[in-house]
Scaffold this motif. Structure first.
Motif, mmCIF file in Angstrom:
data_model
loop_
_atom_site.group_PDB
_atom_site.id
_atom_site.type_symbol
_atom_site.label_atom_id
_atom_site.label_comp_id
_atom_site.label_asym_id
_atom_site.label_seq_id
_atom_site.Cartn_x
_atom_site.Cartn_y
_atom_site.Cartn_z
ATOM 1 N N TRP A 31 0.834 -1.214 0.014
ATOM 2 C CA TRP A 31 -0.030 0.023 0.152
ATOM 3 C C TRP A 31 0.771 1.369 -0.076
ATOM 4 O O TRP A 31 1.848 1.377 0.656
ATOM 5 C CB TRP A 31 -0.880 0.025 1.322
ATOM 6 N N TYR A 32 0.484 2.229 -0.452
ATOM 7 C CA TYR A 32 0.975 3.633 -0.783
ATOM 8 C C TYR A 32 0.422 4.462 0.128
ATOM 9 O O TYR A 32 1.140 5.260 0.838
ATOM 10 C CB TYR A 32 0.935 4.025 -2.079
ATOM 11 N N ARG A 33 -0.849 4.524 0.349
ATOM 12 C CA ARG A 33 -1.360 5.614 1.299
ATOM 13 C C ARG A 33 -2.883 4.886 1.840
ATOM 14 O O ARG A 33 -3.340 3.980 1.284
ATOM 15 C CB ARG A 33 -1.690 6.752 0.845
ATOM 16 N N SER A 50 -5.726 11.900 4.678
ATOM 17 C CA SER A 50 -4.909 10.456 4.191
ATOM 18 C C SER A 50 -3.557 10.797 4.760
ATOM 19 O O SER A 50 -2.939 11.604 5.260
ATOM 20 C CB SER A 50 -4.938 10.870 2.630
ATOM 21 N N ARG A 52 0.187 8.615 4.334
ATOM 22 C CA ARG A 52 1.112 7.660 3.564
ATOM 23 C C ARG A 52 1.101 6.310 4.504
ATOM 24 O O ARG A 52 1.504 6.289 5.773
ATOM 25 C CB ARG A 52 2.779 8.193 3.363
ATOM 26 N N TRP A 53 1.559 5.116 3.960
ATOM 27 C CA TRP A 53 1.465 3.946 4.564
ATOM 28 C C TRP A 53 3.095 3.790 5.293
ATOM 29 O O TRP A 53 3.091 3.367 6.484
ATOM 30 C CB TRP A 53 1.375 2.513 3.699
ATOM 31 N N THR A 54 4.034 4.464 4.857
ATOM 32 C CA THR A 54 5.352 4.894 5.313
ATOM 33 C C THR A 54 5.468 6.116 5.450
ATOM 34 O O THR A 54 5.204 6.743 4.378
ATOM 35 C CB THR A 54 6.194 3.813 4.586
ATOM 36 N N GLY A 55 6.232 6.517 6.483
ATOM 37 C CA GLY A 55 6.624 7.993 6.314
ATOM 38 C C GLY A 55 5.406 8.746 7.094
ATOM 39 O O GLY A 55 4.720 8.132 7.798
ATOM 40 N N LEU A 57 3.580 11.643 5.943
ATOM 41 C CA LEU A 57 2.825 12.742 5.181
ATOM 42 C C LEU A 57 1.479 12.692 5.350
ATOM 43 O O LEU A 57 1.031 11.538 4.934
ATOM 44 C CB LEU A 57 3.575 12.702 3.685
ATOM 45 N N THR A 58 0.898 13.710 5.550
ATOM 46 C CA THR A 58 -0.605 13.589 5.829
ATOM 47 C C THR A 58 -1.359 14.792 4.816
ATOM 48 O O THR A 58 -0.523 15.638 4.675
ATOM 49 C CB THR A 58 -1.069 13.781 7.311
ATOM 50 N N GLY A 102 -2.031 4.756 -6.574
ATOM 51 C CA GLY A 102 -1.838 6.022 -6.829
ATOM 52 C C GLY A 102 -3.171 6.512 -7.150
ATOM 53 O O GLY A 102 -3.632 7.790 -7.238
#
Length: 119
Positions: A31-33, A50, A52-55, A57-58, A102
């Motif tokens: 998954w990306y987000r 939303s 990110r699944w890693t990191g 960033l919202t 995406g």
């Protein structure tokens, strides 16, 4: 395949808080987000937030900035939406979504949980 199950909805008064949870199972590593959307009666589905699944960033819709916070616990495969200072216009069915390509349209979606805010 993946499965998303939302919980935490309910009926509250304006100014109250709720925390929604979205438990994910299945192929989550790609998954990306993940995100939250909502659909009010008679309206289209709209983006809420939303992550990110890693990191870290919202993104947030302007209508919820400063009141809602999205977070995740990768160990539990769970995404949360903390909703504070709720308003009657936040009344909607809230959906959790996961995106691996995406495009939300091609992602996975939960069944939704009802949030009702009365004045």
């Amino acid at each position: 395949q993946a499965q998303l199950v939302e919980s935490g909805g309910g009926s509250v008064q304006a100014g109250d808080s709720l925390r929604l949870s979205c438990a994910a199972s299945g192929r989550t590593l790609s998954w990306y987000r993940m995100g939250w959307f909502r659909q009010a009666p008679g309206k289209g589905r709209e983006f809420v937030a939303s992550i990110r699944w890693t990191g870290a960033l919202t993104f947030y819709a302007d209508s919820v900035k400063g009141r809602f916070t999205i977070s995740r616990d990768n160990a539990l495969n769970t995404v949360y939406l903390q909703m504070n200072s709720l308003k009657p216009e936040d009344t909607a069915v809230y959906y959790c979504a996961a995106d691996a390509t995406g495009s939300w349209t091609n992602g996975f979606w939960g069944q939704g949980t009802q949030v009702t805010v009365s004045s």
